[in-house]
Design an enzyme around this catalytic site. Structure first.
Site, mmCIF file in Angstrom:
data_model
loop_
_atom_site.group_PDB
_atom_site.id
_atom_site.type_symbol
_atom_site.label_atom_id
_atom_site.label_comp_id
_atom_site.label_asym_id
_atom_site.label_seq_id
_atom_site.Cartn_x
_atom_site.Cartn_y
_atom_site.Cartn_z
ATOM 1 C CG MET B 293 -2.016 -1.267 1.469
ATOM 2 S SD MET B 293 -2.849 -1.525 0.000
ATOM 3 C CE MET B 293 -3.830 -0.198 0.354
ATOM 4 C CB CYS B 378 13.139 -5.876 6.874
ATOM 5 S SG CYS B 378 14.636 -4.706 7.103
ATOM 6 N N GLY B 381 15.801 -2.242 5.144
ATOM 7 C CA GLY B 381 16.880 -2.980 5.029
ATOM 8 C C GLY B 381 18.174 -2.445 6.266
ATOM 9 C CD1 TRP B 382 16.493 0.917 8.870
ATOM 10 C CD2 TRP B 382 17.065 2.133 7.186
ATOM 11 N NE1 TRP B 382 15.447 1.869 8.746
ATOM 12 C CE2 TRP B 382 15.913 2.577 7.633
ATOM 13 C CE3 TRP B 382 17.789 2.668 6.111
ATOM 14 C CZ2 TRP B 382 15.029 3.801 7.081
ATOM 15 C CZ3 TRP B 382 17.168 4.004 5.772
ATOM 16 C CH2 TRP B 382 16.048 4.575 6.163
ATOM 17 C CG ASP B 383 15.781 -1.056 11.798
ATOM 18 O OD1 ASP B 383 16.605 -0.550 12.327
ATOM 19 O OD2 ASP B 383 14.859 -0.176 11.406
ATOM 20 N NE ARG B 384 11.504 -5.785 10.521
ATOM 21 C CZ ARG B 384 10.366 -5.691 10.045
ATOM 22 N NH1 ARG B 384 9.539 -6.621 10.583
ATOM 23 N NH2 ARG B 384 9.964 -4.419 9.714
ATOM 24 N NE ARG B 420 16.349 5.274 9.729
ATOM 25 C CZ ARG B 420 15.508 6.633 9.362
ATOM 26 N NH1 ARG B 420 15.779 7.426 8.723
ATOM 27 N NH2 ARG B 420 14.161 6.111 9.451
#
Lengths: 717, 601
Positions: B293, B378, B381-384, B420
């Site tokens: 969405m 994810c 593409g910067w956490d999980r 981040r």
């Protein structure tokens, strides 16, 4: 017949084909094509696929096509041909056999035989009686004459000298060995020799014994060096004499205390879970660990462990024992542990208290003597609690197992404080289910003596021969394991009496610092954690915080004297050779994974687990011992002609460590056999099974219901 | 004094621990004073006497509070005993300061400090008579949230010089070279040299050889925030790779990108061992679908031939933040006597840890056992994604299990690839309700700790190393965890955490470490083995103190071995000399040393 032993839950490709045999000792599976040995540990009397009959908890037969299952007891009929046999073992193994290729009749026969022989009608039918008789005569032929006590170092406490030594060791000068129960003349459940206050004469004791349950007069356990004594006693049964007797004994115990301080009495029945609670908890925790399907139970794992209440009970016993420690050590008062019969909860509490207070019991021999003293001789009903004869399920309760778990918790928190390892504790627990040792077979020393006397008569063993020689206790470990395998018992980290410790690169000797405790405070956590930092630990620090706070700054919550005692203790570095108190917050209680999860393949960490640290430590200690042996050789008998010592150190059968120092050229690859289950191997030992997607737990519940209908059906035939 | 206070000061004041030997004495001498020992460029901002600290474990105590531009320092003045109770915390750990209504009869004003490191502190002092004078806690607020007050974060002022420059630990080109890159299938591209393709990516990227720069830019246009699939790790034997990226911008209409499809094909082709590519989408499938969405989404298997898409069901940053909040409620300040395990279960913290570890294990297993390349993403593409690639790499490659290797792993997968940190931690920012804050990195370190528990001999670093990293995640003393991306990070102006750590490696070394070659870790990812990291989450509770670490005993034994070895060597030399000179004289020293040997036995 050729049944199949199921190895993996998912597929049958690893299954083994072989012979299933039931002897009067064990259920034995002999694989057709013997696969490479999986287990690292070889039991001298049991093969990898063997289960002693005493170790069977439940024998379940299944017919898949008919959808029938039945829990088999003794002398029962089986109205279907079993396609499967599942053995639930007391050591938490679950073993499954399939009879798809075996003749239906022979399958039925072997199942019924297993069920029948695992329910012996009489104690004398346990295999130990057969085995030890044979062994005695064979060893007599070989060595021609008996070695005193089979070379056993562990005191058995069946003779006054063992008690005398214990009195001397603990400095209990106001206590004496009393022999009024010789020949079990007074009490059926007490040992022949007991220790009592010097102020009580034999005549008094005899007279007052009548007021106690089973004439169990109070029993001395241990003395603190401050003079406080630990005593255990049964309830008074005679209401008329109650008060008088009670006061007489309390006065005598008080009199035996150098300060005559007031005796603290602890009624264990009132503050601890009872034997039924403990059994229920164990059944539940076992269900969660080995029976419930692994994946499905993951989500609710923590609450299922909590709901079992096992860890709660472990904590309750540790906590209560720590409270007793406070009274003995902190308040300097003698303690009487009271329990209705003084044969269950008291055993756990009195041995835990002594483990915490006395480093002697944290050595291997000391620990074994503790079990001997507080369990075997104090009349713990091993026969009933283990339910060896499977006659009365209501009496079954894993109190000794609970005790071992408590010991493990302390060991888990103080890894250098014990001479032995968790593998030792686990193997000790397994030994309960091997009916060859006099330790776990009887309800009391009297029962033991009677049975062994009959046994000696039947087996033509000369009168006057020592029972320990002809029917040895479990402590003679060479009955079960080779010298090499017994080195698995040795904890490389153990800080024994007078052992050297190294601080800041200097070698020091551990000293008991009990007396100086109160004037020093513990160093910073960093200094404790990093150990090697200098200076700050040795600086004396005064006082505790609370005691010096001004009254208007009293703590948020009121601290009881015992809380203060514990907080003070925890604020100092622990002395491995002094008092040890485990941390007792709920978050400190851990599940004993080696014991509970060792047979669960899914829970086995390949090339991991605490054993990898043990491996490294053992190798280092082995190197140290090689060096020490070299030093001794230099010292040698003729210093003038000192030969160059051999670099290999002591001969391998004298080396204490299971894992030997490797040569520097060895490639550093983690040995494959090192898993979190080591020295056990989960492969093939357990098979959970869902029948048509039904978890095994449900299946077992159904089985119970089914059993009753089967019995009815039999009746009508 | 309580052990509570001591751990505070020693654990959170790394600068004091550089030279532990001289330090110990200094600390004791300093505790006579009311002020802390200041760091270079640290200045006292305010001081107040007669402040009450309500310790949840010991009780209330009165003392002096000092606030500097770096820390809060409380020293109990109730007693003369040595050393005094001291609370010493970097202001960076303060998440918010609340003035609690002064209903007290004594006219006290009370302040609550909510900290990022799992504790809350409460202080009170008398109502200011001089209404113009600010409370010390208002001063504290200014320096605890420098970003919100137009001030500089202390890391930019801290001028400590360490023997080693930690910023030099990681060099992307040398790390790729260590992995054998460039090779025939992979090349290093400079397309992002000035961060023009992707401003949250590092400047050095590794991409398939046969994809020209122009195409990379078109792939970037199809990936969220321009985060194209790039190589994180390559298997030294099978050449199977771990690549990372963000979600494809598929949207509700199922947009496709020929370049992206070709690009993933090229990643697959670079590994001759397998004709399959696994795309691991860290999200639950519902979340991935919901992203359509917003223009995002996931790779359809129709568009990507030979690729298999797997959803890993790891929840988003908001769920994790909530879980840690619940955990704090359960463990701080006190643990309830009953229902500990079910309370812990209800936080779902360990369940999340399990999902992350399970996902990383699947990735590692695909690469190691399946010899198949994997793409991990994810949403952004910067956490999980970073959690999964770095954990998988830790399982696959023993180098990352050394201290330096782990620093490289963090520099690479977390710092250079734009986790981040500023946003997730909110350094110096008073906006504590910011929905972008999340304990993603803590969760990762927790996972690492779980691995060290299962493999106690497989890691060169110890628990203290991990705790120290987390302490400096918040302390704002070092520049390492400041900023959101490589582009933003101003390395020259700050000190790297690795400068400090590498200057005293001994403190952080696990003595049990064995450098096994080719040792791939396959942890058991089950709640049966996952534990709450009490040494971190419950460390403020004095009843939680670890008793006797195995490591310490090992060090003692090492020293003992060295001592014995020395004796034996001496004796050996002596015996050799004696037999050479064939002297008839009996050697005195032999006896003496032998006696020493006895005491050692």
């Amino acid at each position: 017949m050729w049944p199949r032993k199921c190895i993996s839950a998912e597929s049958s490709q690893d299954d083994l084909w072989g012979k299933l045999i039931c002897t009067n000792f064990k259920v034995s599976f002999i694989p057709q094509d013997a696969p490479p040995k999986q287990s690292r540990l070889s039991h001298l009397l049991l093969g990898e696929h063997d289960v002693p009959l005493t170790c069977l908890e439940q024998v379940v037969t299944v017919n898949d096509t008919k959808g029938k299952k039945k829990v088999l007891g003794s002398n029962q009929k089986l109205k279907f041909n079993p396609t499967e046999l599942i053995l639930y073992c007391k050591d938490l193994r679950i073993i499954r056999f399939c009879f798809d290729e075996a003749g239906p009749e022979s399958a039925k026969k072997v199942c019924l035989a297993i069920a029948h022989y695992s329910h012996p009608a009489d104690l004398q039918l346990l295999f130990g009686f057969e085995y030890q008789g044979r062994r005695y005569h064979e060893s007599k032929e070989r060595i021609n004459g008996s070695t005193p006590r089979g070379g056993l170092q562990t005191p058995i406490f069946d003779r006054p000298s063992d008690w005398d030594r214990e009195i001397k060791r603990t400095g209990a000068s106001e206590w004496r060995v009393c022999s009024i129960n010789e020949g079990y003349a007074i009490s059926q459940s007490l040992p022949e020799y007991i220790v009592v206050p010097v102020s009580l004469a034999d005549q008094d004791l005899k007279q007052h014994s009548l007021s106690f349950t089973d004439q169990r007069i109070p029993l001395w356990c241990w003395n603190h060096q401050n003079g406080s004594a630990l005593v255990r006693m049964a309830n008074l049964s005679d209401p008329l004499q109650q008060r008088k007797t009670d006061q007489r004994f309390l006065a005598a115990i008080t009199k035996s205390h150098p300060q005559r301080s007031e005796v603290f009495r602890s009624d264990l029945d009132k503050c601890l879970p009872n034997i039924q609670d403990i059994q229920n908890a164990f059944v539940k925790v076992r269900q969660s660990c080995v029976i419930d399907p692994f994946e499905e139970s993951e989500e609710r794992w923590l609450s299922s462990i909590e709901n079992s209440r096992w860890l709660e009970y472990v904590r309750a016993f540790l906590k209560h024992s720590a409270e007793i420690v406070y009274h003995l050590d902190g308040k300097n008062s003698s303690v009487v542990l009271q329990e209705e019969e003084d044969r269950d909860l008291s055993c756990v509490v009195s041995s835990l208290v002594q483990l915490m207070l006395d480093p002697h019991y944290r050595s291997l021999i000391g620990f074994q003597s503790l079990v001997q003293k507080e369990w075997v001789m104090a009349g713990h009903r091993f026969l009933d609690r283990c339910n060896h004869l499977k006659k009365n399920d209501k009496e079954e309760s894993p109190l000794f197992m609970l005790f071992l778990d408590c010991v493990w918790q302390i060991m888990n928190q103080y890894p250098a404080a014990f001479e032995f390892t968790e593998a030792y504790l686990t193997l000790l627990s397994d030994s309960m289910w091997i009916p060859l040792f006099s330790t776990f077979l009887f309800n009391s020393p009297k029962q033991r003596a009677q049975h062994l006397m009959d046994f000696a008569k039947n087996k033509a063993i000369p009168q006057g021969e020592d029972q320990v020689v002809y029917f040895p206790p479990v402590w003679n470990w060479s009955q079960q394991f080779s010298t090499k395998d017994q080195t698995l018992f040795n904890n490389p980290m153990y800080v024994g009496k007078g052992a050297a410790c190294v601080q800041n690169g200097e070698v020091k000797t551990f000293r008991r610092t009990k007396k100086t405790y109160s004037s020093t405070l513990r160093g910073t956590s960093a200094s404790v954690r990093n150990g090697m930092r200098g200076g700050e630990e040795t600086l004396p620090r005064r006082g505790s915080l609370v005691s010096e706070l001004r009254p208007d700054f009293s703590p948020v919550k009121d601290e009881s004297p015992s809380e203060r005692f514990f907080r003070d203790w925890f604020s100092r570095p622990a002395d491995q050779q002094g008092l040890l108190i485990p941390l007792l917050m709920p978050s400190h209680m851990a599940l004993w994974k080696l014991y509970f999860l060792r047979w669960v393949p899914e829970a086995c960490i390949p090339r991991g687990g605490p054993i990898t640290a043990y491996h490294k430590l053992s190798q280092l200690v082995d190197e140290i011992e090689i060096l020490q042996s070299q030093l001794r050789q230099y010292k040698g008998p003729s210093p003038g002609s000192t030969p160059l010592p051999s670099p290999s150190g002591p001969p391998s059968d004298q080396r204490r460590m299971y894992f030997k120092a490797g040569s520097p050229n060895d490639p550093p690859t983690p040995p494959d056999f090192l898993t979190s289950s080591f020295p056990f191997t989960p492969v093939g030992n357990l098979c959970r099974r869902g029948i048509h997607g039904t978890p095994i737990s449900k299946f077992l519940n159904e089985a119970r219901i089914w059993l009753s209908t089967e019995t009815l059906a039999n009746d009508t035939v | 004094m309580s052990s509570d206070s001591v751990s505070t000061s020693t654990e959170l004041s790394p600068e004091l621990r550089v030279k532990p030997r001289t330090l110990a004495k200094q600390v004791l001498r300093d505790s006579d004073k009311e002020e802390p020992q200041l760091l270079p460029n640290e200045t006292v901002q305010d001081m107040a006497q007669d402040v009450t600290y309500f310790c949840p474990f010991i009780g209330a105590m009165r003392g002096t509070v000092t606030v500097t531009n770096y820390r809060l320092f409380f020293k109990c003045m109730d007693r003369v005993s040595l050393p005094a109770f001291v609370l010493d915390l970097p202001l960076g750990v303060v998440s918010r300061v609340e003035k609690i209504g002064s209903a007290s009869t004594r006219g006290d004003v009370s302040y609550g400090l909510v900290c990022k490191d799992m504790r809350n502190l409460r202080f009170a002092h008398k109502q200011m008579e001089d209404t113009l004078r600010k409370s010390i806690f208002e001063v504290l607020m200014k320096f605890a949230f420098p970003v919100s007050n137009g001030l500089q974060i202390f890391a930019f002022e801290y001028g400590q010089v360490f023997p080693e420059n930690g910023w030099k630990v990681y060099d992307a080109v040398s790390e790729y070279k260590r992995q054998g890159i460039p090779n025939e299938s992979w090349r290093i591209t400079k397309v992002n040299d000035h961060y023009e393709v992707c401003d949250t990516y590092p400047s050095t990227l590794v991409v398939p050889v046969n994809i020209p720069e122009e195409e990379l830019k078109r792939v970037a246009a199809f990936r969220a925030k321009g985060r194209i699939p790039v190589l994180s790790w390559i298997h030294p034997e099978s050449q199977a790779t771990v690549t990372r990226c963000s979600q494809p911008m598929v949207g509700v209409n199922g947009k496709r990108s020929k370049e992206d499809e070709k690009y993933l094909q090229a990643i697959m082709d670079a590994n001759a061992q397998s004709h399959k590519l696994f795309i691991f989408d860290a999200r639950p499938s519902v979340n991935a679908a919901a992203n359509k969405m917003k223009g995002g989404g996931y790779e359809s298997e129709d568009a990507y031939q030979n690729a298999e898409l797997v959803f890993l069901d790891i929840h988003n940053i908001h769920v994790m933040r909530e879980s840690l909040r619940k955990l704090k409620d359960v463990v701080y300040p006190n643990i309830e006597d009953s229902h500990w395990l079910s309370n812990l279960e209800s936080t779902h913290w360990l369940e999340h840890i399990k999902l992350i570890l399970a996902a990383a294990l699947r990735i590692a297993d695909k690469v190691e056992s399946g010899k198949t390349s994997v793409v991990v993403h994810c949403s952004d593409g910067w956490d999980r994604t970073g959690q999964l690639t770095s954990l998988a790499m830790l399982m696959l490659d023993g180098y990352y299990r050394t201290i330096r290797g782990f620093e490289v792993l963090l520099e690479k997968e977390w710092l250079s690839f734009g986790h981040r940190f500023q946003l997730r931690i909110g350094h110096g920012d008073k906006n504590h309700t910011d929905a972008d804050r999340s304990p993603v990195f803590i969760q990762f370190i927790d996972c690492v700790w779980q691995l060290t528990r299962q493999f106690p001999a497989a890691f060169e670093f110890n628990e203290y190393f991990l705790v120290t990293i987390l302490d400096h995640l918040y302390s704002c003393l070092f520049g390492t965890f400041l900023c959101n991306s490589e582009q933003q990070r101003l390395k020259e102006r700050t000190v790297s955490l690795w400068s400090y750590i590498n200057s005293q490696l001994e403190e952080f070394t696990n003595p049990l470490y064995v450098n096994y070659s080719n040792h791939v870790l396959f942890p058991v990812v089950s709640l049966r083995h996952l534990e709450l990291w009490v040494g971190y989450y419950i460390r403020w509770n004095p009843r939680m103190r670890p008793q006797e670490p195995v490591h310490q005993r090992y060090k003692e034994l090492l020293a003992k071995r060295a001592e014995l070895q020395k004796r034996v060597d001496e004796l050996q030399r002596e015996v050799t000399n004696r037999s050479a000179s064939s002297s008839s004289e009996r050697a005195g020293p032999v006896r003496q040393t032998a006696c020493l040997g006895d005491t050692l036995c």
